[in-house]
Write a protein that holds these residues in place. Sequence first.
Motif, PDB file in Angstrom:
ATOM      1  N   THR A   1      -8.756   9.734 -12.490  1.00 35.09           N
ATOM      2  CA  THR A   1      -7.894   8.584 -13.418  1.00 35.09           C
ATOM      3  C   THR A   1      -8.402   7.392 -12.355  1.00 35.09           C
ATOM      4  O   THR A   1      -8.617   6.375 -13.231  1.00 35.09           O
ATOM      5  N   ASP A   2      -8.982   7.458 -11.356  1.00 37.01           N
ATOM      6  CA  ASP A   2      -9.449   6.343 -10.490  1.00 37.01           C
ATOM      7  C   ASP A   2     -11.054   5.861 -11.270  1.00 37.01           C
ATOM      8  O   ASP A   2     -11.465   4.745 -10.646  1.00 37.01           O
ATOM      9  N   LEU A   3     -11.534   6.753 -11.914  1.00 39.55           N
ATOM     10  CA  LEU A   3     -12.735   6.286 -12.660  1.00 39.55           C
ATOM     11  C   LEU A   3     -12.425   5.856 -14.248  1.00 39.55           C
ATOM     12  O   LEU A   3     -13.434   5.645 -14.917  1.00 39.55           O
TER      13      LEU A   3
ATOM     14  N   THR B   1      -3.518  10.740 -18.278  1.00 40.62           N
ATOM     15  CA  THR B   1      -2.352  11.659 -18.068  1.00 40.62           C
ATOM     16  C   THR B   1      -1.729  11.612 -16.841  1.00 40.62           C
ATOM     17  O   THR B   1      -0.851  12.044 -16.773  1.00 40.62           O
ATOM     18  N   VAL B   2      -2.413  10.967 -15.922  1.00 41.10           N
ATOM     19  CA  VAL B   2      -2.236  10.946 -14.482  1.00 41.10           C
ATOM     20  C   VAL B   2      -1.221   9.866 -14.322  1.00 41.10           C
ATOM     21  O   VAL B   2       0.177   9.946 -13.709  1.00 41.10           O
ATOM     22  N   PHE B   3      -1.273   8.700 -14.738  1.00 37.90           N
ATOM     23  CA  PHE B   3      -0.440   7.573 -14.417  1.00 37.90           C
ATOM     24  C   PHE B   3      -0.132   6.765 -15.781  1.00 37.90           C
ATOM     25  O   PHE B   3      -0.739   6.705 -16.711  1.00 37.90           O
TER      26      PHE B   3
ATOM     27  N   ILE C   1       8.186   8.994  -4.867  1.00 41.82           N
ATOM     28  CA  ILE C   1       7.881   9.736  -3.849  1.00 41.82           C
ATOM     29  C   ILE C   1       8.637  10.927  -3.707  1.00 41.82           C
ATOM     30  O   ILE C   1       8.772  11.600  -2.725  1.00 41.82           O
ATOM     31  N   ASP C   2       9.060  11.418  -4.598  1.00 41.55           N
ATOM     32  CA  ASP C   2      10.151  12.275  -4.664  1.00 41.55           C
ATOM     33  C   ASP C   2       9.901  13.673  -4.596  1.00 41.55           C
ATOM     34  O   ASP C   2      10.211  14.716  -3.361  1.00 41.55           O
ATOM     35  N   GLN C   3       8.338  13.861  -4.645  1.00 44.27           N
ATOM     36  CA  GLN C   3       7.898  15.461  -4.245  1.00 44.27           C
ATOM     37  C   GLN C   3       7.489  15.349  -2.599  1.00 44.27           C
ATOM     38  O   GLN C   3       7.815  16.448  -1.889  1.00 44.27           O
TER      39      GLN C   3
ATOM     40  N   PRO D   1       0.917  18.242  -9.296  1.00 50.43           N
ATOM     41  CA  PRO D   1       0.041  17.991  -8.127  1.00 50.43           C
ATOM     42  C   PRO D   1      -0.155  16.608  -7.533  1.00 50.43           C
ATOM     43  O   PRO D   1      -0.484  16.059  -8.312  1.00 50.43           O
ATOM     44  N   THR D   2       0.540  16.357  -6.342  1.00 52.11           N
ATOM     45  CA  THR D   2       0.323  15.130  -5.685  1.00 52.11           C
ATOM     46  C   THR D   2      -0.793  15.141  -4.684  1.00 52.11           C
ATOM     47  O   THR D   2      -0.470  16.021  -3.840  1.00 52.11           O
ATOM     48  N   VAL D   3      -1.635  14.094  -4.654  1.00 55.74           N
ATOM     49  CA  VAL D   3      -2.558  14.032  -3.212  1.00 55.74           C
ATOM     50  C   VAL D   3      -1.985  13.592  -2.111  1.00 55.74           C
ATOM     51  O   VAL D   3      -1.966  14.326  -1.332  1.00 55.74           O
ATOM     52  N   THR D   4      -1.277  12.357  -2.169  1.00 58.06           N
ATOM     53  CA  THR D   4      -0.484  12.135  -0.969  1.00 58.06           C
ATOM     54  C   THR D   4       0.355  13.020  -0.292  1.00 58.06           C
ATOM     55  O   THR D   4       0.754  13.171   0.604  1.00 58.06           O
ATOM     56  N   GLY D   5       1.139  13.545  -1.415  1.00 64.29           N
ATOM     57  CA  GLY D   5       1.994  14.414  -1.340  1.00 64.29           C
ATOM     58  C   GLY D   5       1.749  15.876  -0.833  1.00 64.29           C
ATOM     59  O   GLY D   5       2.281  16.082   0.521  1.00 64.29           O
TER      60      GLY D   5
ATOM     61  N   MET E   1       0.844  -1.212  -0.096  1.00 65.53           N
ATOM     62  CA  MET E   1      -0.034   0.045  -0.147  1.00 65.53           C
ATOM     63  C   MET E   1       0.811   1.436   0.071  1.00 65.53           C
ATOM     64  O   MET E   1       1.401   1.732   0.814  1.00 65.53           O
ATOM     65  N   ARG E   2       0.631   1.710  -1.195  1.00 66.47           N
ATOM     66  CA  ARG E   2       1.751   2.977  -1.377  1.00 66.47           C
ATOM     67  C   ARG E   2       1.226   4.271  -0.297  1.00 66.47           C
ATOM     68  O   ARG E   2       2.106   4.939   0.102  1.00 66.47           O
ATOM     69  N   ALA E   3      -0.087   4.236  -0.023  1.00 65.49           N
ATOM     70  CA  ALA E   3      -0.321   5.456   0.951  1.00 65.49           C
ATOM     71  C   ALA E   3       0.265   5.273   2.294  1.00 65.49           C
ATOM     72  O   ALA E   3       0.137   6.173   3.106  1.00 65.49           O
TER      73      ALA E   3
HETATM   74  C1  UD1 Z   1      -3.754   9.182  -4.926  1.00 63.09           C
HETATM   75  C2  UD1 Z   1      -4.970   8.161  -4.703  1.00 63.09           C
HETATM   76  C3  UD1 Z   1      -5.050   7.326  -5.817  1.00 63.09           C
HETATM   77  C4  UD1 Z   1      -5.273   8.252  -6.878  1.00 63.09           C
HETATM   78  C5  UD1 Z   1      -4.227   9.413  -7.050  1.00 63.09           C
HETATM   79  C6  UD1 Z   1      -4.426  10.246  -8.433  1.00 63.09           C
HETATM   80  C7  UD1 Z   1      -4.793   7.972  -2.081  1.00 63.09           C
HETATM   81  C8  UD1 Z   1      -4.512   7.158  -0.892  1.00 63.09           C
HETATM   82  N1  UD1 Z   1      -4.508   7.501  -3.469  1.00 63.09           N
HETATM   83  O1  UD1 Z   1      -2.489   8.645  -5.075  1.00 63.09           O
HETATM   84  O2  UD1 Z   1      -6.068   6.545  -5.505  1.00 63.09           O
HETATM   85  O3  UD1 Z   1      -5.029   7.294  -8.116  1.00 63.09           O
HETATM   86  O4  UD1 Z   1      -4.123   9.953  -6.036  1.00 63.09           O
HETATM   87  O5  UD1 Z   1      -5.672  10.722  -8.374  1.00 63.09           O
HETATM   88  O6  UD1 Z   1      -5.148   9.135  -2.169  1.00 63.09           O
HETATM   89  N2  UD1 Z   1       4.153  11.762  -8.445  1.00 63.09           N
HETATM   90  C9  UD1 Z   1       5.572  11.952  -8.405  1.00 63.09           C
HETATM   91  N3  UD1 Z   1       6.167  12.070  -7.419  1.00 63.09           N
HETATM   92  C10 UD1 Z   1       5.534  12.221  -6.208  1.00 63.09           C
HETATM   93  C11 UD1 Z   1       4.249  11.864  -5.906  1.00 63.09           C
HETATM   94  C12 UD1 Z   1       3.841  11.784  -7.138  1.00 63.09           C
HETATM   95  O7  UD1 Z   1       5.976  11.919  -9.666  1.00 63.09           O
HETATM   96  O8  UD1 Z   1       6.497  12.487  -5.376  1.00 63.09           O
HETATM   97  C13 UD1 Z   1       3.247  11.523  -9.766  1.00 63.09           C
HETATM   98  C14 UD1 Z   1       2.773  10.153  -9.735  1.00 63.09           C
HETATM   99  O9  UD1 Z   1       3.651   9.319 -10.423  1.00 63.09           O
HETATM  100  C15 UD1 Z   1       1.591  10.353 -10.563  1.00 63.09           C
HETATM  101  C16 UD1 Z   1       0.910  11.637 -10.372  1.00 63.09           C
HETATM  102  O10 UD1 Z   1       2.233  12.246  -9.697  1.00 63.09           O
HETATM  103  O11 UD1 Z   1       2.016   9.990 -12.002  1.00 63.09           O
HETATM  104  C17 UD1 Z   1      -0.059  11.693  -9.382  1.00 63.09           C
HETATM  105  O12 UD1 Z   1       0.154  11.035  -8.227  1.00 63.09           O
HETATM  106  P1  UD1 Z   1      -0.383  11.249  -6.866  1.00 63.09           P
HETATM  107  O13 UD1 Z   1      -1.474  12.339  -6.557  1.00 63.09           O
HETATM  108  O14 UD1 Z   1       0.684  11.467  -5.838  1.00 63.09           O
HETATM  109  O15 UD1 Z   1      -1.163   9.904  -6.565  1.00 63.09           O
HETATM  110  P2  UD1 Z   1      -1.214   9.249  -4.839  1.00 63.09           P
HETATM  111  O16 UD1 Z   1      -1.138  10.410  -3.892  1.00 63.09           O
HETATM  112  O17 UD1 Z   1      -0.132   8.159  -4.588  1.00 63.09           O
END
Ligand code: UD1
Length: 425
Positions: free
Chosen positions: A307-309, A329-331, A127-129, A165-169, A95-97
């Motif tokens: 992207t999740d849909l 475009t996201v993954f 998780i560089d961000q 923009p990164t969600v968990t970041g 689990m990446r989260a």
């Molecule tokens: C979260 C969601 C996941 C969803 C995703 C995009 C959670 C627990 N998971 O995942 O269900 O599919 O958002 O809406 O909320 N990236 C980098 N470097 C980083 C972080 C991200 O390059 O340090 C890239 C990722 O590879 C990806 C993009 O940023 O291409 C978006 O990823 P991110 O928003 O971080 O996804 P998660 O937070 O892992």
Amino acid sequence: MDAIEIQGGRPLKGEVTVSGSKNATLPQIAAALLAPGPSIFHNTPDLADVRTMGRLIAHLGAKVSRGAEVGPHTLRVDASELPRPEAPYDLVRTMRAAVLVLGPLVARMGRARVSLPGGCAIGARPIDQHLKGLSALGAQIELSHGYVEAKAKRLRGAKVLFDLPTVTGTENLMMAAALADGRTVLENSAREPEVCALAKVLVRMGARVEGAGTSVVTIEGVRELKPVEVDVIPDRIEAGTLLCAALVTGGDVLVKGALEDDLDAALGKLREAGATITSEPGGLRLKAPARPEAVDFITAPFPGFPTDLQAQLMACLSVARGASRVVETVFENRFMHVQELRRMGAEIIVDGGHTAVVRGVERLSGAGVMATDLRASASLVLAGLRAEGTTVVHRVYHLDRGYEALENKLLGLGARIRRIRAPGP
Ligand code: UD1
């Protein structure tokens, strides 16, 4: 191994209630690590990912209880003591989260050791961000033996500009900054509803957070936070998946807990595909035509199409009138459902890794298929609901990571679906 068997061809009808949001629950229970004392979370979904996060938090030394002691969907996290600020590989790899514990641990304990994450096999997902942000806040970061080690006596507020923009970041940095010394400004932040939900929880814990839901989030650090009791928001991705299930089967379903504002982009596309969507007290009703119309769409960070849909709407479009173009475009590598949908008779071509062209067919035929990631497995279930004959979706542990008893919810809507034990394909 569990599999899901579906006899397709029945339009779904009735009412269904969405569970609490997985992606809102995970950061919120990580936020409980910021405050000594018991925090309580209601409406948490009973899912593999949430249980994994609970185990991880317990491993850190917090007391975690759910189920019999506090209620089936309530989770209590008492983070009075955190003697072991380390997230081991075994718990993080699925689990990446799990990386969400990094920010709270460094902020409160001054140190954290977290295994580099695994999760769905959809692209590189670095998780560089997260690390760039923490290091801007003054954490010393080292990577060794597959672990991130972060240390800081006290984090200091700083400006962080995310490359994307990164969600968990964004969530990790909001939590870290909540206990930092001074002001943090997060630019190019993710704007997802789960980010806003976390900000609200942090504010109730005593944090000073402004701007969540816009691309600039400002956090004024405080010395300490207090525990909190919250109701987790409904899962917009589950809601969208159930709306897609209504669409793909030509059904009429009221999805309770589906919120219009959180699903704008998806609802727009479902309407373009011919669905009539109306707001009713407590939810959204989707009435579907016999066959969807073709629709082009591009995934993007919120408020774009999630992207999740993507995989679920693609399953609908596989039986649409006409050809659709889907751009992810996201993954990277998020078209793994395509080859399985093709086994069911869908006509989809992937062009260059990011674009899929879906030529709608009149009929899908049931087949044995294999789930490869969480949302891909949902799309196979949806295709199975539409297909003629029997579909068996193998490896449903992927589905179980993100959907609480999806088969029971679909059964309640009239689907012929059941969980079986099956040898892996
Ligand atoms: C979260 C969601 C996941 C969803 C995703 C995009 C959670 C627990 N998971 O995942 O269900 O599919 O958002 O809406 O909320 N990236 C980098 N470097 C980083 C972080 C991200 O390059 O340090 C890239 C990722 O590879 C990806 C993009 O940023 O291409 C978006 O990823 P991110 O928003 O971080 O996804 P998660 O937070 O892992």
